[in-house]
Design an enzyme around this catalytic site. Structure first.
Site, PDB file in Angstrom:
ATOM      1  CE1 TYR A   1     -11.232  -5.653   4.458  1.00 33.17           C
ATOM      2  CE2 TYR A   1     -10.474  -7.681   3.472  1.00 33.17           C
ATOM      3  CZ  TYR A   1     -11.016  -7.006   4.540  1.00 33.17           C
ATOM      4  OH  TYR A   1     -11.317  -7.680   5.706  1.00 33.17           O
TER       5      TYR A   1
ATOM      6  CG  HIS B   1      -4.956 -11.061   9.248  1.00 33.58           C
ATOM      7  ND1 HIS B   1      -5.056 -12.336   9.743  1.00 33.58           N
ATOM      8  CD2 HIS B   1      -5.991 -10.386   9.786  1.00 33.58           C
ATOM      9  CE1 HIS B   1      -6.113 -12.416  10.543  1.00 33.58           C
ATOM     10  NE2 HIS B   1      -6.700 -11.250  10.581  1.00 33.58           N
TER      11      HIS B   1
HETATM   12  C1  HEM Z   1     -15.164  -2.618   9.354  1.00 32.74           C
HETATM   13  C2  HEM Z   1     -14.847  -3.833   8.919  1.00 32.74           C
HETATM   14  C3  HEM Z   1     -13.465  -4.185   8.389  1.00 32.74           C
HETATM   15  C4  HEM Z   1     -12.494  -3.386   7.872  1.00 32.74           C
HETATM   16  C5  HEM Z   1     -12.530  -1.887   7.644  1.00 32.74           C
HETATM   17  C6  HEM Z   1     -11.369  -4.242   7.521  1.00 32.74           C
HETATM   18  C7  HEM Z   1     -10.192  -3.814   6.967  1.00 32.74           C
HETATM   19  C8  HEM Z   1      -9.189  -4.646   6.474  1.00 32.74           C
HETATM   20  C9  HEM Z   1      -8.085  -4.226   5.645  1.00 32.74           C
HETATM   21  C10 HEM Z   1      -7.845  -2.800   5.194  1.00 32.74           C
HETATM   22  C11 HEM Z   1      -7.345  -5.312   5.367  1.00 32.74           C
HETATM   23  C12 HEM Z   1      -6.094  -5.385   4.483  1.00 32.74           C
HETATM   24  C13 HEM Z   1      -6.524  -5.703   3.041  1.00 32.74           C
HETATM   25  C14 HEM Z   1      -5.398  -5.734   2.039  1.00 32.74           C
HETATM   26  O1  HEM Z   1      -4.498  -4.892   2.098  1.00 32.74           O
HETATM   27  O2  HEM Z   1      -5.454  -6.605   1.144  1.00 32.74           O
HETATM   28  C15 HEM Z   1      -7.966  -6.428   6.008  1.00 32.74           C
HETATM   29  C16 HEM Z   1      -7.508  -7.724   5.960  1.00 32.74           C
HETATM   30  C17 HEM Z   1      -8.158  -8.786   6.525  1.00 32.74           C
HETATM   31  N1  HEM Z   1      -9.365  -8.782   7.184  1.00 32.74           N
HETATM   32 FE1  HEM Z   1     -10.530  -7.182   7.476  1.00 32.74          FE
HETATM   33  N2  HEM Z   1     -11.684  -5.542   7.849  1.00 32.74           N
HETATM   34  C18 HEM Z   1     -12.946  -5.543   8.385  1.00 32.74           C
HETATM   35  C19 HEM Z   1     -13.639  -6.641   8.851  1.00 32.74           C
HETATM   36  C20 HEM Z   1     -13.170  -7.912   8.862  1.00 32.74           C
HETATM   37  C21 HEM Z   1     -13.905  -9.053   9.360  1.00 32.74           C
HETATM   38  C22 HEM Z   1     -15.325  -9.031   9.926  1.00 32.74           C
HETATM   39  C23 HEM Z   1     -13.093 -10.133   9.199  1.00 32.74           C
HETATM   40  C24 HEM Z   1     -13.433 -11.539   9.595  1.00 32.74           C
HETATM   41  C25 HEM Z   1     -13.951 -12.374   8.804  1.00 32.74           C
HETATM   42  C26 HEM Z   1     -11.855  -9.680   8.587  1.00 32.74           C
HETATM   43  C27 HEM Z   1     -10.784 -10.483   8.235  1.00 32.74           C
HETATM   44  C28 HEM Z   1      -9.653 -10.068   7.563  1.00 32.74           C
HETATM   45  C29 HEM Z   1      -8.583 -10.951   7.151  1.00 32.74           C
HETATM   46  C30 HEM Z   1      -8.488 -12.449   7.370  1.00 32.74           C
HETATM   47  C31 HEM Z   1      -7.643 -10.144   6.489  1.00 32.74           C
HETATM   48  C32 HEM Z   1      -6.332 -10.591   5.838  1.00 32.74           C
HETATM   49  C33 HEM Z   1      -6.617 -10.925   4.385  1.00 32.74           C
HETATM   50  C34 HEM Z   1      -5.416 -11.468   3.637  1.00 32.74           C
HETATM   51  O3  HEM Z   1      -4.651 -12.231   4.234  1.00 32.74           O
HETATM   52  O4  HEM Z   1      -5.285 -11.152   2.450  1.00 32.74           O
HETATM   53  N3  HEM Z   1     -11.940  -8.333   8.397  1.00 32.74           N
HETATM   54  N4  HEM Z   1      -9.091  -6.007   6.692  1.00 32.74           N
END
Ligand code: HEM
Length: 328
Positions: free
Chosen positions: A319, A49
Site C-alpha cells: 500500500y 478500488h
Molecule cells: C496480497 C494481499 C493484498 C495486496 C497486495 C493488496 C494491495 C492493495 C493496494 C496496492 C491497494 C491500493 C492502496 C493505495 O494506493 O492506497 C489496495 C487497496 C485496497 N485493498 Fe488491498 N491488497 C491485498 C489484500 C486485501 C484484502 C485481504 C482486502 C480485504 C479486506 C483488501 C481491501 C482493500 C481495499 C478496501 C482497498 C481500497 C482502500 C482505499 O479505499 O483506500 N486488500 N490493496
C-alpha cells in the site's frame, strides 16, 4: 518486471525460487509491478478500488470492545474517522453495478494522535491465499514482454494449482452487488490479534455490519441503475441521518484456518459487537481528505496486531509503494 534496488531484486529472485531462499515473500515493489503489469500503470488512482468517495464520521467503542482490545480506539470515546467507500478494481470510471467488491477504508485518529487504519470489503473472502498466489495470478494474466496476450492454458494451469483463488469470484457470481454503500457488510477478511484488558491475546476477524440492513440490487436494477448511483444514494441518506455500522469481531472455532483469507469461517462462530462507526458526511465529488492517505494496516496500535496470515504481512508495504506511485 522492474527491479529497483539490490534488496528488492534479492526479494524478487527468492520469490521466483531462483536464489535458493524460498521463504521471502515478494517485495512491495514486485507486488505493485505485478499489479501494474496486469491492471495498467498507476496514475493518480489506486490500483485496487480506483473509484471511490471520501467521507467522514466517527467511531465509538463498546464496553466489550474495551474489554477485548486495549487499543485506544476502543476506549469508548468518540474517535474522528476519515472514511473511503470504493468500488473494486483499478478503473476509476467503472459502473457501480459491476460485480466486484465494494470497499470501506477507515483511518481513525484519537485526540491523542493514536492512528488505526483498516480496509474491508463487501465479500467475506479474498482472491489469494498467499502473496505468492496473488502475484502469480497477476503475472499469468499479464501481457508478455513482446505484448503477447496472456496464455489461456497457463491461466488454466495456474487456477488448477491454486483453486482457492476462485473463491472470491464464485462468491461474486452468486451474490448481486449491494444496492447502497450503506446496505452491505464489510469484512476485514484477514485475521488480527486483539490484546484484551485482561492481557489475553485473541485471534479474530472483523466485519462492519450495516445498521440499515442488507439490500442488494435486483437482477433488473443491475441493468438499469446509472453508473454512479452509489455516491448519490449515500448523499441522500446522509441528508436525513448518519449511516451506521456495528463493528463485530468473529472468533475462530476448532479446525478454522486463521491464516487463509480465501476461506470464511462458519457463520455460527461467536461474534461480539466492539464498536459503532457513524458516517456523517460524504464529499461532493471524487477526491478529498482520504486521497493522500492509504490504509497501511500496520501494528500502529497496542491491542491490534497482525496475525500470521501471510497476505496480511505484505499489505502495508504494498500500500505504501502504491501510495507513493499514485502521488508522485
Ligand atoms: C496480497 C494481499 C493484498 C495486496 C497486495 C493488496 C494491495 C492493495 C493496494 C496496492 C491497494 C491500493 C492502496 C493505495 O494506493 O492506497 C489496495 C487497496 C485496497 N485493498 Fe488491498 N491488497 C491485498 C489484500 C486485501 C484484502 C485481504 C482486502 C480485504 C479486506 C483488501 C481491501 C482493500 C481495499 C478496501 C482497498 C481500497 C482502500 C482505499 O479505499 O483506500 N486488500 N490493496
Amino acid at each position: 518486471m522492474r527491479l529497483r534496488t539490490p534488496l528488492l531484486a534479492l526479494g524478487s529472485l527468492a520469490f521466483l525460487g531462483l536464489a535458493g531462499a524460498q521463504t521471502l515473500p515478494p517485495a512491495p515493489d514486485v507486488i505493485i509491478d505485478a499489479m501494474e503489469g496486469a491492471l495498467g500503470r498507476i496514475t493518480t488512482y489506486r490500483p485496487s478500488h480506483g473509484k471511490g468517495y471520501c467521507a467522514t464520521g466517527h467511531f465509538v467503542g463498546t464496553a466489550e470492545g474495551g474489554r477485548l482490545s486495549v487499543a485506544p480506539v476502543f476506549n469508548g470515546q468518540r474517535v474522528p474517522a476519515i472514511i473511503r467507500f470504493g468500488v473494486g478494481g483499478p478503473n476509476a470510471r467503472v459502473s457501480d453495478t459491476a460485480r466486484s467488491t465494494r470497499g470501506l477504508a477507515i483511518r481513525m485518529e484519537t485526540p491523542a494522535g493514536d492512528i488505526w487504519d483498516s480496509a474491508s470489503i463487501s465479500v467475506p473472502v479474498f482472491g489469494a491465499p498467499t502473496p505468492e498466489a496473488f502475484v502469480g495470478g497477476l503475472l499469468v494474466r499479464s501481457r508478455g514482454a513482446n505484448g503477447a496476450p496472456p496464455d489461456p492454458a497457463a491461466v488454466a494451469a495456474f487456477v488448477a494449482a491454486n483453486p482457492n483463488t476462485l473463491n472470491q469470484g464464485r462468491w461474486l457470481a452468486a451474490n448481486l452487488p449491494p444496492a447502497s454503500f450503506a446496505t452491505t457488510p464489510y469484512f476485514g477478511v484477514n485475521a488480527f490479534r486483539f490484546q484484551g484488558a485482561d492481557g489475553q491475546v485473541r485471534i479474530a476477524r472483523w466485519v462492519f455490519e450495516p445498521r440499515a440492513g442488507l439490500e442488494r440490487l435486483t437482477a433488473e436494477q443491475l441493468n438499469t441503475m446509472p453508473a454512479d448511483f452509489l455516491a448519490d444514494e449515500l448523499r441522500r441518506r446522509l441528508s436525513s441521518a448518519p449511516v451506521e455500522f456495528d463493528m463485530v469481531l468473529q472468533f475462530p472455532g476448532e479446525g478454522d484456518d486463521v491464516n487463509n483469507p480465501t476461506i470464511a469461517w462458519p457463520d455460527e462462530r461467536p461474534r461480539i459487537i466492539v464498536g459503532r462507526l457513524s458516517v456523517t458526511e460524504v464529499a461532493a465529488g471524487p477526491g478529498g481528505a482520504c486521497d493522500p492517505i492509504s490504509a497501511l494496516l500496520l501494528d500502529q496500535e497496542p491491542g491490534i496486531a497482525l496475525s500470521d496470515d501471510p497476505t496480511l504481512a505484505v499489505r502495508a508495504g504494498a500500500y505504501a509503494v502504491s501510495l507513493s506511485r499514485r502521488t508522485r
